[in-house]
Design a protein around this motif. Structure first.
Motif, mmCIF file in Angstrom:
data_model
loop_
_atom_site.group_PDB
_atom_site.id
_atom_site.type_symbol
_atom_site.label_atom_id
_atom_site.label_comp_id
_atom_site.label_asym_id
_atom_site.label_seq_id
_atom_site.Cartn_x
_atom_site.Cartn_y
_atom_site.Cartn_z
ATOM 1 N N ALA A 11 14.053 12.961 -7.205
ATOM 2 C CA ALA A 11 14.178 13.796 -8.407
ATOM 3 C C ALA A 11 14.735 15.174 -8.052
ATOM 4 C CB ALA A 11 12.823 13.936 -9.099
ATOM 5 N N GLY A 12 14.226 15.764 -6.988
ATOM 6 C CA GLY A 12 14.671 17.095 -6.590
ATOM 7 C C GLY A 12 16.135 17.130 -6.182
ATOM 8 N N TRP A 13 16.547 16.204 -5.330
ATOM 9 C CA TRP A 13 17.921 16.213 -4.852
ATOM 10 C C TRP A 13 18.903 15.831 -5.944
ATOM 11 C CZ3 TRP A 13 19.609 18.691 -0.879
ATOM 12 C CH2 TRP A 13 18.747 18.949 0.188
ATOM 13 N N THR A 14 18.530 14.900 -6.816
ATOM 14 C CA THR A 14 19.418 14.528 -7.918
ATOM 15 C C THR A 14 19.613 15.709 -8.862
ATOM 16 O OG1 THR A 14 18.659 12.240 -7.781
ATOM 17 C CG2 THR A 14 19.769 12.895 -9.806
ATOM 18 N N VAL A 54 12.693 13.589 -16.049
ATOM 19 C CA VAL A 54 12.512 12.148 -16.274
ATOM 20 C C VAL A 54 12.253 11.431 -14.954
ATOM 21 C CG1 VAL A 54 13.709 10.047 -17.001
ATOM 22 C CG2 VAL A 54 13.804 12.087 -18.427
ATOM 23 N N LEU A 55 12.982 11.779 -13.904
ATOM 24 C CA LEU A 55 12.750 11.148 -12.599
ATOM 25 C C LEU A 55 11.364 11.500 -12.063
ATOM 26 C CD1 LEU A 55 16.228 11.557 -10.886
ATOM 27 C CD2 LEU A 55 15.116 9.420 -11.540
ATOM 28 N N HIS A 56 10.920 12.721 -12.258
ATOM 29 C CA HIS A 56 9.584 13.117 -11.819
ATOM 30 C C HIS A 56 8.513 12.303 -12.550
ATOM 31 C CE1 HIS A 56 6.196 15.630 -10.638
ATOM 32 N NE2 HIS A 56 5.864 15.686 -11.925
ATOM 33 N N LEU A 57 8.674 12.158 -13.853
ATOM 34 C CA LEU A 57 7.691 11.412 -14.634
ATOM 35 C C LEU A 57 7.700 9.922 -14.312
ATOM 36 C CD1 LEU A 57 8.088 13.133 -18.113
ATOM 37 C CD2 LEU A 57 6.257 13.465 -16.439
ATOM 38 N N SER A 58 8.831 9.410 -13.845
ATOM 39 C CA SER A 58 8.897 7.994 -13.489
ATOM 40 C C SER A 58 8.422 7.713 -12.065
ATOM 41 C CB SER A 58 10.315 7.459 -13.683
ATOM 42 O OG SER A 58 11.193 8.073 -12.785
ATOM 43 N N HIS A 80 0.679 7.972 -8.695
ATOM 44 C CA HIS A 80 -0.182 8.681 -9.646
ATOM 45 C C HIS A 80 0.615 9.408 -10.732
ATOM 46 C CE1 HIS A 80 -3.450 7.754 -6.997
ATOM 47 N NE2 HIS A 80 -2.804 8.311 -6.001
ATOM 48 N N ALA A 81 1.911 9.149 -10.841
ATOM 49 C CA ALA A 81 2.742 9.876 -11.797
ATOM 50 C C ALA A 81 2.368 9.556 -13.243
ATOM 51 C CB ALA A 81 4.217 9.565 -11.559
ATOM 52 N N ARG A 82 1.905 8.337 -13.509
ATOM 53 C CA ARG A 82 1.547 7.984 -14.893
ATOM 54 C C ARG A 82 0.348 8.772 -15.393
ATOM 55 N NH1 ARG A 82 3.136 2.803 -17.341
ATOM 56 N NH2 ARG A 82 4.935 2.144 -16.164
ATOM 57 N N CYS A 91 4.329 17.609 -16.070
ATOM 58 C CA CYS A 91 3.399 16.583 -16.555
ATOM 59 C C CYS A 91 2.668 17.068 -17.802
ATOM 60 C CB CYS A 91 2.396 16.209 -15.465
ATOM 61 S SG CYS A 91 3.142 15.284 -14.111
ATOM 62 N N ARG A 92 2.315 18.344 -17.835
ATOM 63 C CA ARG A 92 1.659 18.892 -19.020
ATOM 64 C C ARG A 92 2.573 18.850 -20.235
ATOM 65 N NH1 ARG A 92 -1.010 24.336 -17.108
ATOM 66 N NH2 ARG A 92 -2.242 23.468 -15.434
ATOM 67 N N LEU A 93 3.861 19.167 -20.036
ATOM 68 C CA LEU A 93 4.810 19.113 -21.144
ATOM 69 C C LEU A 93 4.970 17.695 -21.682
ATOM 70 C CD1 LEU A 93 7.602 21.530 -19.900
ATOM 71 C CD2 LEU A 93 6.039 21.894 -21.808
#
Length: 125
Positions: A11-14, A54-58, A80-82, A91-93
């Motif tokens: 997610a970070g590099w993308t 979106v990548l972080h949440l997935s 544990h992302a879910r 995650c809060r957003l």
């Protein structure tokens, strides 16, 4: 060597790659004095934020803080992302924060605050 391993994720590099391309378009637009290029580049930068989120949440992003060494690899998804990460704004957003208890500790000065003494800073401390 740092124990936090921040940003070494898909997610970070993308997100950085897309934001870099958008910034290059903005720079090109400034040099060419072209408002459409500047606006287009800013739109690409905005898309980079959404793609990273979106990548972080997935599961392709990791939570902030110290992680075990076996979770440092970029190809390791976060299981544990879910559930959401404690203290993670993204995650809060998305409405995925950790469940709050109904009882508020007296040391919490703000809603959802985590007492500083409960957060380990490093294995030495």
């Amino acid at each position: 060597m740092s124990l936090y391993d921040e940003g070494h994720t898909i997610a970070g590099w993308t997100g950085v790659a897309i934001a870099t391309a958008g910034s290059a378009v903005v720079g090109w637009g400034v040099c060419a004095a072209s408002l459409p290029l500047v606006v287009g580049g800013l739109a690409v930068v905005a898309v980079s934020v959404l793609v990273t989120w979106v990548l972080h949440l997935s599961g392709w992003g990791k939570p902030p803080g110290v992680r075990p060494r076996e979770q440092w690899g970029m190809r390791v998804r976060d299981a544990h992302a879910r559930d959401g990460h404690a203290g993670c704004v993204g995650c809060r957003l998305a409405g995925r924060g950790r469940k709050r208890s109904t009882e508020v500790p007296a040391s919490a000065s703000a809603p959802g605050a985590i007492p500083a003494e409960s957060i380990p800073l490093s294995p030495v401390e």
